[in-house]
Design a protein around this motif. Structure first.
Motif, PDB file in Angstrom:
ATOM      1  N   ASP A  47       0.634  -1.234   0.029  1.00  0.00           N
ATOM      2  CA  ASP A  47      -0.012   0.148  -0.044  1.00  0.00           C
ATOM      3  C   ASP A  47       1.011   1.086   0.023  1.00  0.00           C
ATOM      4  O   ASP A  47       1.629   1.185   1.086  1.00  0.00           O
ATOM      5  N   GLY A  48       0.822   1.941  -0.843  1.00  0.00           N
ATOM      6  CA  GLY A  48       1.346   3.133  -1.154  1.00  0.00           C
ATOM      7  C   GLY A  48       1.084   3.953  -2.236  1.00  0.00           C
ATOM      8  O   GLY A  48       0.678   3.237  -3.373  1.00  0.00           O
ATOM      9  N   TRP A  49       1.425   5.308  -2.472  1.00  0.00           N
ATOM     10  CA  TRP A  49       1.039   6.260  -3.507  1.00  0.00           C
ATOM     11  C   TRP A  49       2.350   6.361  -4.390  1.00  0.00           C
ATOM     12  O   TRP A  49       3.009   7.295  -4.500  1.00  0.00           O
ATOM     13  N   SER A  50       2.689   5.114  -5.090  1.00  0.00           N
ATOM     14  CA  SER A  50       4.022   4.946  -5.773  1.00  0.00           C
ATOM     15  C   SER A  50       3.714   4.400  -7.003  1.00  0.00           C
ATOM     16  O   SER A  50       4.723   4.244  -7.777  1.00  0.00           O
ATOM     17  N   PHE A  51       2.593   4.234  -7.375  1.00  0.00           N
ATOM     18  CA  PHE A  51       2.126   3.765  -8.837  1.00  0.00           C
ATOM     19  C   PHE A  51       2.305   4.625  -9.829  1.00  0.00           C
ATOM     20  O   PHE A  51       1.938   4.240 -11.027  1.00  0.00           O
ATOM     21  N   TYR A  52       2.608   5.890  -9.732  1.00  0.00           N
ATOM     22  CA  TYR A  52       3.013   6.644 -10.670  1.00  0.00           C
ATOM     23  C   TYR A  52       4.588   6.348 -11.479  1.00  0.00           C
ATOM     24  O   TYR A  52       4.813   6.950 -12.428  1.00  0.00           O
ATOM     25  N   VAL A  53       5.334   5.534 -10.719  1.00  0.00           N
ATOM     26  CA  VAL A  53       6.456   4.790 -11.326  1.00  0.00           C
ATOM     27  C   VAL A  53       6.050   3.357 -11.627  1.00  0.00           C
ATOM     28  O   VAL A  53       5.398   2.823 -10.959  1.00  0.00           O
ATOM     29  N   HIS A  54       6.866   2.719 -12.624  1.00  0.00           N
ATOM     30  CA  HIS A  54       6.707   1.358 -12.898  1.00  0.00           C
ATOM     31  C   HIS A  54       7.141   0.487 -11.473  1.00  0.00           C
ATOM     32  O   HIS A  54       8.236   0.889 -10.903  1.00  0.00           O
ATOM     33  N   GLY A  69      10.123  -2.638  -7.274  1.00  0.00           N
ATOM     34  CA  GLY A  69       9.767  -1.450  -7.554  1.00  0.00           C
ATOM     35  C   GLY A  69      11.125  -0.499  -7.484  1.00  0.00           C
ATOM     36  O   GLY A  69      12.179  -0.767  -7.577  1.00  0.00           O
ATOM     37  N   ARG A  70      10.553   0.967  -7.312  1.00  0.00           N
ATOM     38  CA  ARG A  70      12.041   1.778  -7.285  1.00  0.00           C
ATOM     39  C   ARG A  70      12.383   1.760  -5.824  1.00  0.00           C
ATOM     40  O   ARG A  70      11.620   1.608  -4.803  1.00  0.00           O
ATOM     41  N   ARG A  71      13.680   1.774  -5.908  1.00  0.00           N
ATOM     42  CA  ARG A  71      14.607   1.939  -4.568  1.00  0.00           C
ATOM     43  C   ARG A  71      13.879   2.417  -3.639  1.00  0.00           C
ATOM     44  O   ARG A  71      13.684   1.675  -2.247  1.00  0.00           O
ATOM     45  N   GLN A  72      13.400   3.887  -3.580  1.00  0.00           N
ATOM     46  CA  GLN A  72      12.860   4.295  -2.286  1.00  0.00           C
ATOM     47  C   GLN A  72      11.568   3.923  -1.779  1.00  0.00           C
ATOM     48  O   GLN A  72      11.208   4.058  -0.564  1.00  0.00           O
ATOM     49  N   ASP A  73      11.106   2.875  -2.791  1.00  0.00           N
ATOM     50  CA  ASP A  73       9.416   2.804  -2.235  1.00  0.00           C
ATOM     51  C   ASP A  73       9.734   1.127  -1.700  1.00  0.00           C
ATOM     52  O   ASP A  73       8.711   0.591  -1.241  1.00  0.00           O
ATOM     53  N   ALA A  74      11.069   0.522  -1.817  1.00  0.00           N
ATOM     54  CA  ALA A  74      11.204  -0.776  -1.003  1.00  0.00           C
ATOM     55  C   ALA A  74      10.866  -0.561   0.476  1.00  0.00           C
ATOM     56  O   ALA A  74      10.435  -1.339   0.963  1.00  0.00           O
ATOM     57  N   ASN A  75      11.346   0.656   0.837  1.00  0.00           N
ATOM     58  CA  ASN A  75      11.113   0.983   2.293  1.00  0.00           C
ATOM     59  C   ASN A  75       9.613   0.826   2.621  1.00  0.00           C
ATOM     60  O   ASN A  75       9.127   0.141   3.593  1.00  0.00           O
ATOM     61  N   PRO A  92      17.362   0.680  -9.408  1.00  0.00           N
ATOM     62  CA  PRO A  92      18.113   2.040  -9.081  1.00  0.00           C
ATOM     63  C   PRO A  92      17.328   3.322  -9.491  1.00  0.00           C
ATOM     64  O   PRO A  92      16.332   3.339 -10.684  1.00  0.00           O
ATOM     65  N   ASP A  93      17.314   4.413  -9.010  1.00  0.00           N
ATOM     66  CA  ASP A  93      16.674   5.692  -9.180  1.00  0.00           C
ATOM     67  C   ASP A  93      16.744   6.164 -10.622  1.00  0.00           C
ATOM     68  O   ASP A  93      15.920   6.762 -11.056  1.00  0.00           O
ATOM     69  N   HIS A  94      18.038   5.910 -11.210  1.00  0.00           N
ATOM     70  CA  HIS A  94      18.188   6.646 -12.506  1.00  0.00           C
ATOM     71  C   HIS A  94      17.453   6.170 -13.727  1.00  0.00           C
ATOM     72  O   HIS A  94      17.324   6.416 -14.975  1.00  0.00           O
ATOM     73  N   PHE A  95      16.739   5.005 -13.209  1.00  0.00           N
ATOM     74  CA  PHE A  95      15.813   4.377 -14.282  1.00  0.00           C
ATOM     75  C   PHE A  95      14.326   4.893 -14.259  1.00  0.00           C
ATOM     76  O   PHE A  95      13.673   5.050 -15.122  1.00  0.00           O
ATOM     77  N   VAL A  96      14.188   5.801 -13.217  1.00  0.00           N
ATOM     78  CA  VAL A  96      12.750   6.499 -13.349  1.00  0.00           C
ATOM     79  C   VAL A  96      12.621   7.649 -14.204  1.00  0.00           C
ATOM     80  O   VAL A  96      13.484   8.514 -14.217  1.00  0.00           O
ATOM     81  N   GLN A  97      11.719   7.346 -15.081  1.00  0.00           N
ATOM     82  CA  GLN A  97      11.155   8.564 -15.984  1.00  0.00           C
ATOM     83  C   GLN A  97      12.520   8.945 -16.743  1.00  0.00           C
ATOM     84  O   GLN A  97      12.623  10.094 -16.926  1.00  0.00           O
TER      85      GLN A  97
ATOM     86  N   ASP B 227       8.206   5.088   9.914  1.00  0.00           N
ATOM     87  CA  ASP B 227       7.533   5.257   8.679  1.00  0.00           C
ATOM     88  C   ASP B 227       7.946   6.271   7.597  1.00  0.00           C
ATOM     89  O   ASP B 227       7.785   6.064   6.233  1.00  0.00           O
ATOM     90  N   ALA B 228       8.748   7.352   8.004  1.00  0.00           N
ATOM     91  CA  ALA B 228       9.076   8.571   7.269  1.00  0.00           C
ATOM     92  C   ALA B 228      10.070   7.962   6.190  1.00  0.00           C
ATOM     93  O   ALA B 228      10.494   8.695   5.415  1.00  0.00           O
ATOM     94  N   ALA B 229      10.726   6.731   6.753  1.00  0.00           N
ATOM     95  CA  ALA B 229      11.591   6.079   5.706  1.00  0.00           C
ATOM     96  C   ALA B 229      11.131   6.044   4.270  1.00  0.00           C
ATOM     97  O   ALA B 229      12.041   5.701   3.111  1.00  0.00           O
ATOM     98  N   ALA B 230       9.654   5.831   4.112  1.00  0.00           N
ATOM     99  CA  ALA B 230       9.326   5.437   3.035  1.00  0.00           C
ATOM    100  C   ALA B 230       8.047   6.336   2.486  1.00  0.00           C
ATOM    101  O   ALA B 230       7.357   6.974   2.980  1.00  0.00           O
ATOM    102  N   PRO B 231       8.935   7.173   1.372  1.00  0.00           N
ATOM    103  CA  PRO B 231       8.223   8.395   0.800  1.00  0.00           C
ATOM    104  C   PRO B 231       6.771   8.479   0.398  1.00  0.00           C
ATOM    105  O   PRO B 231       6.051   9.382   0.578  1.00  0.00           O
ATOM    106  N   HIS B 232       6.208   7.034   0.112  1.00  0.00           N
ATOM    107  CA  HIS B 232       4.891   7.210  -0.438  1.00  0.00           C
ATOM    108  C   HIS B 232       3.685   6.479   0.329  1.00  0.00           C
ATOM    109  O   HIS B 232       2.838   5.992  -0.198  1.00  0.00           O
ATOM    110  N   LEU B 233       4.056   6.423   1.752  1.00  0.00           N
ATOM    111  CA  LEU B 233       2.989   5.856   2.602  1.00  0.00           C
ATOM    112  C   LEU B 233       1.853   6.760   2.651  1.00  0.00           C
ATOM    113  O   LEU B 233       2.253   8.121   2.986  1.00  0.00           O
ATOM    114  N   THR B 234       0.570   6.483   2.823  1.00  0.00           N
ATOM    115  CA  THR B 234      -0.361   7.528   3.031  1.00  0.00           C
ATOM    116  C   THR B 234      -0.741   7.439   4.406  1.00  0.00           C
ATOM    117  O   THR B 234       0.116   6.679   5.376  1.00  0.00           O
TER     118      THR B 234
END
Lengths: 394, 394
Positions: A47-54, A69-75, A92-97, B227-234
């Motif tokens: 669950d997270g608002w991260s679906f704007y990246v692949h 998914g994206r590295r930062q969303d693994a958290n 890795p993040d350099h694949f994003v967009q 949880d702030a480690a995860a940028p896209h949690l709502t």
């Protein structure tokens, strides 16, 4: 670290995975890649608002799913999925967009490394978020794989709700009632529409006693007067006007589960044609509910609805509903069954629908709808309990 | 009937169309099909939450655009686009989410009937809403056409904002300030997070004196503590806790234009490492703003930011920003330029970015960001005017 508090029991996730694996086998799919955030959440809890990246999940027949998914969303994945840490992988993040590289290159490498480079891979070809480029990239990176269209394969598994899911949908329905009650009570001519929307959001998010409110997959829709001819206009800065109808199309949301509800409010004395439409519509809803029974077909509901509308000279020209449950933007429907002529899907106990016969005419609109549950026996249960009528404030 | 009140002047729409046609010519595209709702709105004015079904606009080099979508949404198009009625076309409702037919079959017929069945057609191959199946259907229906990848072709035209657009972005920025001010003021330990989110939505939607608030393309993000480690949690139903940081990632939205702003609030005495990170981050932001000048490159901002962070031992591993403007869910970025190493795009006056160097570490997070405007001369202007620091409530 896997999620400390999951929304569902482990048994529920096992049930879902098992259903999905059976469907994969039937379709001859060795590996299933899901980018639909609703399907991702339904199977893994993510669950997270991260679906704007692949991003997506890989479903295997013989090992736990992999979140990718994206590295930062693994958290966020570590904090929300039931699988163990090593089942969360990232690019890795350099694949994003990027204009130079595509995340699907990384996914293809993962698929190869798992031994599926020459297998039958299911993809959600007609789904938000899985783009044409994603497909073309996988095709070019995995020349030996056979791709199978798995559009809505998991969505279909979601049609019949478990008891655990129904608890959540019922909570969402309580929130829907609260939103509609508040809107009908507060709305008066001269009120700024944004002030009303702000209060509707407040009700939606504060929720009810035992259920906090999540963001619904669609924002509140409440066009007025002539604009109510257009079902998907959102709000603006104008004031509510006398002698006009405003419909409220909303849904409460609890842990991503929805129970949409629509009602219409008229300020003043409604014109005769609108009262006649209301009468036919309520009659059609009641006729539809009566045949919304296990063993009947989706089209039976549509046909029962259509009869009184036709007698009143109303041609809707649109489907009259869709399945509801867990969802992320941009749609709270499940995109499988449609309540319309020609859809012969047999109704089963535990299916939930938004029975949605909105009337959008040339320069007016009327929405009175119900979220419904197909029962073991008898007519459908309406998940909300609110007067089924055109509301009027003189 | 075309829209009675358009958000922009006709000259502005002409400017946009002209820019797009030049880009089409450069790319050798005869006909451009756009399914990205932001690109649709930017070129035609179309505004509605209907992007959960297939729809789009066709851009010609020698005639007005055609809006194409679902029958019931044509009413919304009539009310929002600048083109005349006959430029609004639709497909019948039984194509919606059908398992038997696809809306792109209807679009292909329209393209053929306009004489473009064997021409070079630009498609947004890597975009939400234009699915793999949409592409495959067009390919099969138009075997003589040549398809050109036009991903982000229009997004790039949107990079430099007009004066009319900047007026809207500045209004969005006023709303962003109001949301952040309200969140920082109201948040206290023990407060339910949903109560805070409800107030944030209220500020976002009521807007400011001369600007009502639209729905932002991303919901408010405000994870706390670990949880702030995860940028896209709502959000969820829990209460705000002492001795933890919560970041607020939000944007005001005016007529679909955004100006995101993030600030972080700590309850109690922040740990030393967070204060050190704050210091490095603010230093990096200031260094980045200083080089965010016309003639410099996007990567120059990233490099200026990185130096003080590296000195503090912080490896972000993520890009530090993206262009902003008109947007629909699921993203308020424009998906063209990235503020990161390797992106050598030259900055031009009128470009707007969310300079977004969020820190998402293993078990904490810190966000202090700025929406910025590249000026003719001098360092970037920050569109919001709020203290650039970690906020603390003892």
């Amino acid at each position: 670290m896997s999620a400390s508090v999951l929304p569902f029991t482990n048994q529920e996730y096992e049930r879902r995975l098992k259903k999905t694996r059976i469907a994969m086998e039937t379709a001859g799919i060795d590996l299933l890649f899901l980018e639909d955030p609703s399907n991702m959440a339904w199977l893994t809890g993510y669950d997270g608002w991260s679906f704007y990246v692949h991003q997506g999940v890989l479903i295997f027949t013989d090992e736990d799913p992999i979140w990718w998914g994206r590295r930062q969303d693994a958290n966020g994945a570590h904090r929300t999925v039931w699988m163990s840490d090593e089942r969360v992988t990232f690019y890795p993040d350099h694949f994003v967009q990027s204009t130079e590289r595509h995340p699907m290159q990384v996914l293809a490498e993962l698929i190869r490394s798992k031994g599926y480079g020459a297998k039958r891979i299911g993809l959600e070809l007609d789904n938000y978020y899985f783009s044409a480029k994603a497909y073309l990239t996988l095709q070019s990176e995995l020349p030996d794989a056979a791709f199978v269209d798995a559009t809505a394969l998991v969505n279909w598994q979601r049609s019949v709700k478990s008891e655990e899911e129904l608890v959540y949908i019922r909570k969402a329905a309580r929130i829907s009632e609260k939103i509609i009650d508040g809107a009908l009570e507060r709305a008066v001519p001269g009120m700024k529409k944004v002030d009303l929307v702000a209060e509707m959001y407040s009700d939606a998010i504060r929720g009810v006693e035992d259920a906090w409110g999540d963001y619904p997959a669609i924002v509140p829709l409440l066009p007025s007067g002539s604009d109510a001819a257009a079902p998907h206009l959102t709000w603006d800065g104008r004031e509510l006007q006398s002698d006009a109808a405003t419909f409220f199309e909303i849904s409460g949301c609890y842990r991503r589960y929805h129970a949409p509800l629509c009602r219409t409010l008229y300020f003043g004395k409604p014109p005769e044609f609108m009262l006649e439409a209301e009468k036919a519509l309520v009659e059609g809803l009641e006729a539809g509910l009566e045949v919304a029974r296990a063993g009947n077909r989706a089209c039976d509901i549509a046909l029962a609805l259509a009869a009184p509308l036709e007698r009143a000279g109303i041609d809707r020209g649109a489907r009259a509903g869709y399945p509801i449950g867990l969802s992320y933007p941009p749609d709270w429907g499940e995109r499988t069954i449609s309540i319309r002529e020609g859809d012969e899907t047999v109704l089963e106990p535990g299916m939930t629908f938004h029975f949605m016969p909105g009337l959008w005419m040339d320069d007016w609109g009327l929405e009175i709808t119900e979220s419904i549950l197909i029962r073991e026996n008898g007519a459908a249960e309406t998940l909300c309990d609110r007067p089924r009528k055109l509301h009027i404030k003189d």
